[in-house]
Motif scaffolding. Structure first.
Motif, PDB file in Angstrom:
ATOM      1  N   TYR A 125       0.796  -1.123   0.046  1.00 46.89           N
ATOM      2  CA  TYR A 125       0.112  -0.135  -0.041  1.00 46.89           C
ATOM      3  C   TYR A 125       0.920   1.387  -0.068  1.00 46.89           C
ATOM      4  O   TYR A 125       1.680   1.657   0.734  1.00 46.89           O
ATOM      5  CB  TYR A 125      -1.043   0.216   1.413  1.00 46.89           C
ATOM      6  CG  TYR A 125      -2.179  -0.980   1.167  1.00 46.89           C
ATOM      7  CD1 TYR A 125      -3.409  -0.289   0.427  1.00 46.89           C
ATOM      8  CD2 TYR A 125      -2.596  -1.745   1.033  1.00 46.89           C
ATOM      9  CE1 TYR A 125      -4.895  -0.580   1.093  1.00 46.89           C
ATOM     10  CE2 TYR A 125      -3.466  -2.246   1.348  1.00 46.89           C
ATOM     11  CZ  TYR A 125      -4.556  -2.495   0.793  1.00 46.89           C
ATOM     12  OH  TYR A 125      -5.994  -2.689   0.444  1.00 46.89           O
ATOM     13  N   GLY A 126       0.464   2.157  -0.823  1.00 43.64           N
ATOM     14  CA  GLY A 126       1.492   3.855  -1.223  1.00 43.64           C
ATOM     15  C   GLY A 126       0.291   4.002  -0.921  1.00 43.64           C
ATOM     16  O   GLY A 126      -0.682   4.883  -1.378  1.00 43.64           O
ATOM     17  N   TYR A 127       1.339   5.436  -0.608  1.00 49.27           N
ATOM     18  CA  TYR A 127       0.203   7.561   0.076  1.00 49.27           C
ATOM     19  C   TYR A 127       1.073   7.925  -1.444  1.00 49.27           C
ATOM     20  O   TYR A 127       2.040   8.429  -0.905  1.00 49.27           O
ATOM     21  CB  TYR A 127       0.502   7.338   0.548  1.00 49.27           C
ATOM     22  CG  TYR A 127       0.032   6.383   2.206  1.00 49.27           C
ATOM     23  CD1 TYR A 127      -2.344   6.358   2.502  1.00 49.27           C
ATOM     24  CD2 TYR A 127       0.085   4.830   2.373  1.00 49.27           C
ATOM     25  CE1 TYR A 127      -2.212   5.859   3.267  1.00 49.27           C
ATOM     26  CE2 TYR A 127      -0.930   3.909   3.583  1.00 49.27           C
ATOM     27  CZ  TYR A 127      -1.781   4.510   3.689  1.00 49.27           C
ATOM     28  OH  TYR A 127      -2.839   3.018   4.358  1.00 49.27           O
ATOM     29  N   TYR A 128      -0.127   8.705  -2.073  1.00 51.57           N
ATOM     30  CA  TYR A 128       0.701   9.133  -3.543  1.00 51.57           C
ATOM     31  C   TYR A 128      -0.074  10.648  -3.218  1.00 51.57           C
ATOM     32  O   TYR A 128      -1.130  10.477  -3.238  1.00 51.57           O
ATOM     33  CB  TYR A 128       0.750   8.158  -4.496  1.00 51.57           C
ATOM     34  CG  TYR A 128       1.069   7.786  -4.900  1.00 51.57           C
ATOM     35  CD1 TYR A 128       2.324   7.235  -5.661  1.00 51.57           C
ATOM     36  CD2 TYR A 128       1.456   5.959  -3.971  1.00 51.57           C
ATOM     37  CE1 TYR A 128       3.436   6.128  -5.279  1.00 51.57           C
ATOM     38  CE2 TYR A 128       1.845   5.179  -4.433  1.00 51.57           C
ATOM     39  CZ  TYR A 128       2.936   5.069  -4.610  1.00 51.57           C
ATOM     40  OH  TYR A 128       3.711   3.484  -4.848  1.00 51.57           O
ATOM     41  N   LEU A 130       0.475  14.072  -6.120  1.00 49.69           N
ATOM     42  CA  LEU A 130       1.193  14.536  -7.533  1.00 49.69           C
ATOM     43  C   LEU A 130       2.152  15.273  -7.074  1.00 49.69           C
ATOM     44  O   LEU A 130       2.487  16.529  -6.098  1.00 49.69           O
ATOM     45  CB  LEU A 130      -0.064  15.708  -7.929  1.00 49.69           C
ATOM     46  CG  LEU A 130      -1.606  15.687  -8.047  1.00 49.69           C
ATOM     47  CD1 LEU A 130      -2.653  16.828  -8.386  1.00 49.69           C
ATOM     48  CD2 LEU A 130      -1.763  14.750  -8.993  1.00 49.69           C
ATOM     49  N   GLU A 131       2.796  15.644  -8.541  1.00 42.73           N
ATOM     50  CA  GLU A 131       3.927  16.217  -8.564  1.00 42.73           C
ATOM     51  C   GLU A 131       4.370  16.918  -7.918  1.00 42.73           C
ATOM     52  O   GLU A 131       5.421  17.627  -6.395  1.00 42.73           O
ATOM     53  CB  GLU A 131       5.291  15.437  -9.718  1.00 42.73           C
ATOM     54  CG  GLU A 131       4.727  13.790  -9.550  1.00 42.73           C
ATOM     55  CD  GLU A 131       6.301  14.344 -11.010  1.00 42.73           C
ATOM     56  OE1 GLU A 131       5.795  15.292 -11.875  1.00 42.73           O
ATOM     57  OE2 GLU A 131       6.743  13.217 -11.637  1.00 42.73           O
ATOM     58  N   ASP A 132       3.214  17.805  -8.031  1.00 48.97           N
ATOM     59  CA  ASP A 132       3.806  19.534  -7.452  1.00 48.97           C
ATOM     60  C   ASP A 132       2.991  19.485  -6.089  1.00 48.97           C
ATOM     61  O   ASP A 132       2.542  20.911  -5.569  1.00 48.97           O
ATOM     62  CB  ASP A 132       3.066  19.805  -8.458  1.00 48.97           C
ATOM     63  CG  ASP A 132       1.554  20.603  -9.212  1.00 48.97           C
ATOM     64  OD1 ASP A 132       0.930  19.101  -8.426  1.00 48.97           O
ATOM     65  OD2 ASP A 132       1.554  21.264  -9.837  1.00 48.97           O
ATOM     66  N   SER A 133       2.474  18.588  -5.518  1.00 42.39           N
ATOM     67  CA  SER A 133       1.729  18.486  -4.167  1.00 42.39           C
ATOM     68  C   SER A 133       2.586  19.290  -2.897  1.00 42.39           C
ATOM     69  O   SER A 133       3.661  18.885  -2.840  1.00 42.39           O
ATOM     70  CB  SER A 133       1.376  16.936  -3.932  1.00 42.39           C
ATOM     71  OG  SER A 133       0.998  17.770  -2.294  1.00 42.39           O
ATOM     72  N   PRO A 134       2.186  20.239  -1.736  1.00 42.72           N
ATOM     73  CA  PRO A 134       3.172  20.693  -0.954  1.00 42.72           C
ATOM     74  C   PRO A 134       3.350  19.648   0.285  1.00 42.72           C
ATOM     75  O   PRO A 134       4.277  19.627   0.873  1.00 42.72           O
ATOM     76  CB  PRO A 134       1.967  21.718  -0.330  1.00 42.72           C
ATOM     77  CG  PRO A 134       0.999  21.736  -0.747  1.00 42.72           C
ATOM     78  CD  PRO A 134       1.307  20.508  -1.891  1.00 42.72           C
ATOM     79  N   ILE A 135       3.019  18.739   0.120  1.00 39.97           N
ATOM     80  CA  ILE A 135       2.627  17.761   0.380  1.00 39.97           C
ATOM     81  C   ILE A 135       4.227  16.914   0.826  1.00 39.97           C
ATOM     82  O   ILE A 135       4.395  16.108   0.025  1.00 39.97           O
ATOM     83  CB  ILE A 135       1.678  16.577   0.933  1.00 39.97           C
ATOM     84  CG1 ILE A 135       0.699  17.386   0.748  1.00 39.97           C
ATOM     85  CG2 ILE A 135       1.592  15.110   2.308  1.00 39.97           C
ATOM     86  CD1 ILE A 135      -1.113  16.118   1.003  1.00 39.97           C
ATOM     87  N   LYS A 136       4.731  16.898   1.648  1.00 38.35           N
ATOM     88  CA  LYS A 136       6.434  15.897   1.772  1.00 38.35           C
ATOM     89  C   LYS A 136       6.976  15.083   3.085  1.00 38.35           C
ATOM     90  O   LYS A 136       6.950  14.554   2.982  1.00 38.35           O
ATOM     91  CB  LYS A 136       7.870  17.259   0.999  1.00 38.35           C
ATOM     92  CG  LYS A 136       7.529  17.765   0.279  1.00 38.35           C
ATOM     93  CD  LYS A 136       8.264  18.807   0.507  1.00 38.35           C
ATOM     94  CE  LYS A 136       8.096  19.436  -0.898  1.00 38.35           C
ATOM     95  NZ  LYS A 136       8.131  18.642  -2.309  1.00 38.35           N
ATOM     96  N   GLU A 137       6.001  15.130   3.885  1.00 42.97           N
ATOM     97  CA  GLU A 137       6.285  14.619   5.511  1.00 42.97           C
ATOM     98  C   GLU A 137       4.930  14.929   6.053  1.00 42.97           C
ATOM     99  O   GLU A 137       3.570  14.856   5.569  1.00 42.97           O
ATOM    100  CB  GLU A 137       7.069  15.033   6.014  1.00 42.97           C
ATOM    101  CG  GLU A 137       7.015  16.466   6.246  1.00 42.97           C
ATOM    102  CD  GLU A 137       8.391  16.956   6.909  1.00 42.97           C
ATOM    103  OE1 GLU A 137       8.889  16.624   7.150  1.00 42.97           O
ATOM    104  OE2 GLU A 137       8.181  18.332   6.955  1.00 42.97           O
ATOM    105  N   ALA A 138       5.327  13.917   6.889  1.00 43.42           N
ATOM    106  CA  ALA A 138       3.602  13.744   8.358  1.00 43.42           C
ATOM    107  C   ALA A 138       3.150  14.975   8.324  1.00 43.42           C
ATOM    108  O   ALA A 138       1.537  14.538   8.544  1.00 43.42           O
ATOM    109  CB  ALA A 138       3.562  12.490   9.409  1.00 43.42           C
ATOM    110  N   ILE A 214       2.367  12.148 -10.619  1.00 41.26           N
ATOM    111  CA  ILE A 214       2.616  11.321  -9.121  1.00 41.26           C
ATOM    112  C   ILE A 214       4.425  10.685  -8.197  1.00 41.26           C
ATOM    113  O   ILE A 214       5.024  10.567  -9.090  1.00 41.26           O
ATOM    114  CB  ILE A 214       1.720  10.692  -8.875  1.00 41.26           C
ATOM    115  CG1 ILE A 214       1.777   8.892  -9.074  1.00 41.26           C
ATOM    116  CG2 ILE A 214       0.398  10.739  -9.321  1.00 41.26           C
ATOM    117  CD1 ILE A 214       0.473   8.067  -8.669  1.00 41.26           C
ATOM    118  N   ARG A 215       3.947  10.951  -7.375  1.00 44.03           N
ATOM    119  CA  ARG A 215       5.327  10.431  -5.978  1.00 44.03           C
ATOM    120  C   ARG A 215       4.017   9.820  -4.939  1.00 44.03           C
ATOM    121  O   ARG A 215       3.665  10.747  -4.399  1.00 44.03           O
ATOM    122  CB  ARG A 215       6.513  11.922  -5.899  1.00 44.03           C
ATOM    123  CG  ARG A 215       4.927  13.286  -5.389  1.00 44.03           C
ATOM    124  CD  ARG A 215       6.548  14.323  -5.004  1.00 44.03           C
ATOM    125  NE  ARG A 215       5.719  15.168  -4.856  1.00 44.03           N
ATOM    126  CZ  ARG A 215       5.775  15.532  -3.129  1.00 44.03           C
ATOM    127  NH1 ARG A 215       6.022  14.588  -2.123  1.00 44.03           N
ATOM    128  NH2 ARG A 215       5.192  16.270  -2.552  1.00 44.03           N
TER     129      ARG A 215
END
Length: 345
Positions: A125-128, A130-138, A214-215
C-alpha cells in the motif's frame, strides 16, 4: 466534521444485531451431505471488480472440484465483505486482519481460515500525491484529504500508524480527513485534485505510477516489512457444519497461492485475464497486466498470531480495545491448511 469513531461504533452495534439475528438462518443445505463427502458443493462469496481472488484462481485451476463458487456481487470493502459473511449472506469473507480483530472483539462468531494478501517489496500500500503537491512529510497531512477504499480497513490503520510514528498527536490526526473512494476512481480523483493524497495498492498503483505525474510519500512495507495483512474468514457455525467442504476450500486456495508464487509472472497474468474474461462481469483487465506478487508472506497462506497481534496492539494503544480482550492465537484456525506441518513444530 463527522465523528468517524461514533459512526463506526453505531455501525458495529447494528452489524452485531444482524449477525446474531441471522446466525440461525444460514442455509439448511449445509447440514446435508452432498456427493457422499462434502456437506455443500456451493460456496457463496463477494468478488472484487477487475481482480482475481485466490479462491477464484483455485476454482479455475481445478483445485476446488467438485465444489463451485457462487458469486453474489462485488464489493470494494473488506469490512463489508466480512459483514456479509458474518450475517450468513455469503459463506466466506475477505478483509484486513485489523478489521477482523475488531469484529471478533465485538462478539462476532467468526474465524480466519487462511491468509490471502499482504505486503512485500513488490506488493504494498502506497500513499501518493501529485508531483507539485506541497505534501512532503507527515505534518503536511494536517488539514488534507486522503482517499482510500474503505474506512476501518488496512489503509486507515497504516495511515494513522505512519502519522503517529512521525510525531503527530491524536488531535492533529483528527484533522486529517479520510474519505472513501472506489479503487477504480482513486487515481482520477487525485489528478483532478478532489483528494490530496491517494492510497494505491497492487495493480492500480503500478498503472497510476506508469501514467506519471505522481510521487510516493510512504508505503506500509517501509513501516512493517513483509507481512500477511488480510485473511479469508468464515463463521464458526459454517466451519462446524461443513468441515469437509471447508478443508477442500482451504486446501485449494492454499495450493492456488503457491501456484501463483511459483509460476512465471506472464502465465499468472494470462490466467487472470482468462478468468476475468470468462466470468463476463463487464470488467477491465488493464490493471491485471501489472500483477507482480502473491503478496502472502507465509507458505500457503498459513497464519500465525503475529498476523493479528500487530493490529491488536495498535487498537489497544489507540484505546479501542482493552489489554487481553482479544488474543492473536484465538482469531484463526490452521487445521485445514495442507502446509501447516511444514511450518509448525
Amino acid at each position: 466534521m463527522v465523528n468517524i469513531a461514533k459512526c463506526r461504533s453505531i455501525y458495529i452495534v447494528g452489524l452485531l444485531v444482524s449477525i446474531f439475528t441471522l446466525a440461525g438462518c444460514q442455509q439448511d443445505a449445509s447440514t446435508t451431505q452432498a456427493n457422499g463427502e462434502y456437506e455443500t458443493l456451493t460456496i457463496r462469496y463477494q468478488g472484487n471488480a477487475g481482480r482475481v481472488l485466490f479462491p477464484e484462481l483455485a476454482e479455475d485451476l481445478g483445485y476446488l472440484d467438485p465444489i463451485k463458487l457462487e458469486w453474489v456481487n462485488n464489493t470494494i470493502s473488506g469490512p463489508q465483505s466480512i459483514q456479509t459473511a458474518a450475517t450468513g449472506d455469503t459463506d466466506f469473507g475477505w478483509a484486513f486482519n485489523g478489521a477482523i480483530v475488531q469484529l471478533k472483539a465485538n462478539g462476532a462468531p467468526i474465524t480466519s481460515v487462511i491468509g490471502y494478501y499482504g505486503s512485500d517489496e513488490e506488493e504494498f500500500y502506497g500513499y501518493y500525491v501529485l508531483e507539485d503537491s506541497p505534501i512532503k512529510e507527515a505534518k503536511d497531512f494536517i488539514g488534507k484529504t486522503v482517499g482510500m477504499n474503505t474506512l476501518g480497513g488496512h489503509a486507515e490503520f497504516i495511515l494513522k500508524e505512519y502519522l503517529k510514528q512521525n510525531g503527530l498527536t491524536d488531535e492533529e490526526i483528527e484533522q486529517v480527513t479520510m474519505v472513501v473512494v472506489p479503487p477504480v476512481n482513486t487515481e482520477q480523483s487525485l489528478r483532478e485534485k478532489q483528494i490530496d493524497v491517494a492510497t494505491l495498492n497492487g495493480m492500480s498503483r503500478d498503472l497510476a505510477v506508469e501514467n506519471g505525474g505522481i510521487r510516493p510519500i510512504f508505503q506500509d512495507y517501509e513501516l512493517f516489512g513483509s507481512f500477511t495483512a488480510g485473511s479469508l474468514m468464515m463463521t464458526e457455525r459454517f466451519i462446524q457444519e461443513n468441515p469437509n467442504t471447508v478443508r477442500k476450500f482451504v486446501e485449494g486456495t492454499a495450493k492456488a497461492i503457491e501456484w501463483a508464487r511459483d509460476t512465471p509472472r506472464e502465465e499468472v497474468i494470462a490466467r487472470f485475464e482468462k478468468i476475468i474474461e470468462e466470468r463476463d462481469r463487464q470488467e477491465d483487465t488493464e490493471a491485471i497486466q501489472y500483477w507482480k506478487s502473491a503478496g502472502v508472506s507465509e507458505i500457503g497462506g498459513h497464519m500465525k498470531p503475529d498476523n493479528f497481534q500487530l493490529w491488536i496492539d495498535w487498537l489497544v494503544k489507540n484505546g479501542e480495545l482493552e489489554e487481553g480482550e482479544v488474543k492473536g492465537e484465538d482469531l484463526f484456525n490452521n487445521e485445514f491448511n495442507p502446509y501447516k506441518d511444514e511450518v509448525e513444530d
